[in-house]
Design a protein around this motif. Structure first.
Motif, PDB file in Angstrom:
ATOM      1  N   TYR A  99     -10.400  37.064 -13.600  1.00 51.04           N
ATOM      2  CA  TYR A  99     -10.396  36.829 -12.164  1.00 51.04           C
ATOM      3  C   TYR A  99     -11.312  35.642 -11.861  1.00 51.04           C
ATOM      4  N   ASN A 158      -6.382  36.654  -9.440  1.00 52.39           N
ATOM      5  CA  ASN A 158      -5.864  36.781 -10.797  1.00 52.39           C
ATOM      6  C   ASN A 158      -4.619  35.919 -10.924  1.00 52.39           C
ATOM      7  N   VAL A 207      -3.809  42.581  -9.334  1.00 60.13           N
ATOM      8  CA  VAL A 207      -5.028  42.703  -8.539  1.00 60.13           C
ATOM      9  C   VAL A 207      -5.163  44.076  -7.920  1.00 60.13           C
TER      10      VAL A 207
END
Length: 389
Positions: free
Chosen positions: A356, A370, A376
């Protein structure tokens, strides 16, 4: 007239490489008052004394924001260096015939010997209580716990590692339970604090001993007795996210108590903190804070997920923590295995959902994205992320 310096920079020639172990070096300096205010002269004298110790140690020193006791912080000068100076203690100071003299002790130690991610740790500081309040009746120093807590906060903020500190007007737990901090209580408080305050670390503790005692002076043919006072502080640091006490240490010192039986000390007055006992207390606190700051710097830092926005994770770290656009993080899930004694330390498990990246941030929060937005949603509220550095 000499003026108070907000920023003082010393450049001392680097003669040798810093030692990997602590090296205490004493330095001294004298400055003529010449009609100037003692507080102003004191700053310059301590600066010169630190420079003197640095020359003796053969070190490079870049000293900024010298913070002292009394109306400012403490008898420690806060030094920004290449990692050689860990703490500075004022051993003695005096004025004689218009000359201000000071002797300091400088700890030339590496700030930390561990990998670190460069982020400022978030710390919640709770009130330090006096374990035996009746000991405070002599001298009327009933607010010594609040004073110590305030100075710990100031010192932590001034540390080179720059922890983000918040002081609250609450104790971590009752003074009667400090001798036995139970696992269940620790776990429950950690869970509560992670939700309520969103800080990874909690620094707490208590003042264990401020009793007085008499000591016979050691001079030959003398039976003089001096009145001295103890100062013992117990310090803990809890990693809230992992439900683990990562630091636990006791610090003790003692010094002459120069006040009479019926005198009530004003702990808000700088004169008290410049007394032998006040200076010793501050030096003890300074040592504890330096140790805690170094310990925090070596701990893995985590941030909590506090929300989502358009398939992005929002975490409770931002510019103030040192985050930058493009910084990379991994997602962690918390596991709370149950043992015979109740909940044990939290185990953090990395989740294989890719990396991330920080795509937007402000002073206190950041948004992470992401490469695969569908992944996510696997980040739930209060899940954790940690840097890939």
């Amino acid at each position: 007239m000499m003026k108070m310096f907000n920023c003082i920079t010393l450049l001392v020639l680097l003669l040798t490489c810093p030692n990997a172990f602590a090296v205490w070096q004493q330095g001294e300096a004298t400055v003529k008052l010449d009609g100037a205010d003692v507080s102003d002269v004191r700053v310059t004298a301590i600066k010169n004394a630190v420079a003197d110790a640095s020359f003796k140690n053969g070190s490079f020193v870049s000293a900024e924001d010298v913070v002292l006791d009394g109306l400012l912080v403490s008898s420690k000068s806060v030094i920004t260096t290449q990692g050689q100076i860990q703490r500075v203690e004022v051993l003695s100071e005096s004025v004689n015939e218009d000359i201000f003299s000071v002797i300091v002790r400088v700890d030339f130690s590496p700030m930390f010997n561990c990998p670190h991610d460069g982020y400022n740790r978030s710390v919640l500081l709770t009130q330090f209580q006096v374990l035996k309040p009746q000991q405070a009746s002599y001298g009327g120093i009933f607010d010594i716990g609040k004073q110590i807590s305030k100075r710990i906060e100031q010192q932590l903020r001034a540390e080179q590692t720059s922890p983000m500190v918040r002081l609250i007007d609450k104790a971590f737990t009752g003074v009667d339970s400090y001798d036995q901090i139970h696992l269940n209580e620790l776990t429950n408080k950690a869970i509560y604090m992670s939700k309520e305050y969103g800080r990874q670390f909690v620094m707490f503790g208590f003042i264990r001993d401020i009793s007085l005692f008499e000591q016979v002076k050691e001079e030959l043919l003398s039976d003089d007795v001096s009145l001295r006072r103890n100062f013992t502080i117990q310090v803990y640091v809890l990693d809230v996210y992992r439900h683990t006490i990562i630091f636990q240490e006791s610090y003790h010192s003692e010094a002459d108590w120069e006040y009479s039986d019926d005198y009530n000390v004003d702990t808000n007055n700088s004169l008290f903190w410049r007394s032998d006992y006040g200076r010793t207390v501050l030096n003890t606190v300074n040592g504890a804070v330096s140790d805690v700051a170094n310990k925090l710097q070596c701990e893995q830092s985590f941030a909590q997920i506090v929300g989502t926005n358009n398939n992005k994770l929002i975490i409770n770290m931002g510019l103030d923590n040192g985050l930058k656009l493009g910084d990379k993080f991994l997602l962690y899930k918390k596991r709370l295995p149950v043992s015979a004694n109740g909940l044990s330390n939290a185990a953090l498990v990395a989740v294989d959902r890719g990396v991330y990246k920080v795509v937007q941030l402000d002073s206190l929060t950041a948004e992470l994205s992401n490469d695969d937005p569908a992944q996510v949603i696997n980040g739930d509220l209060l899940d954790l992320v940690s840097s890939t550095r």
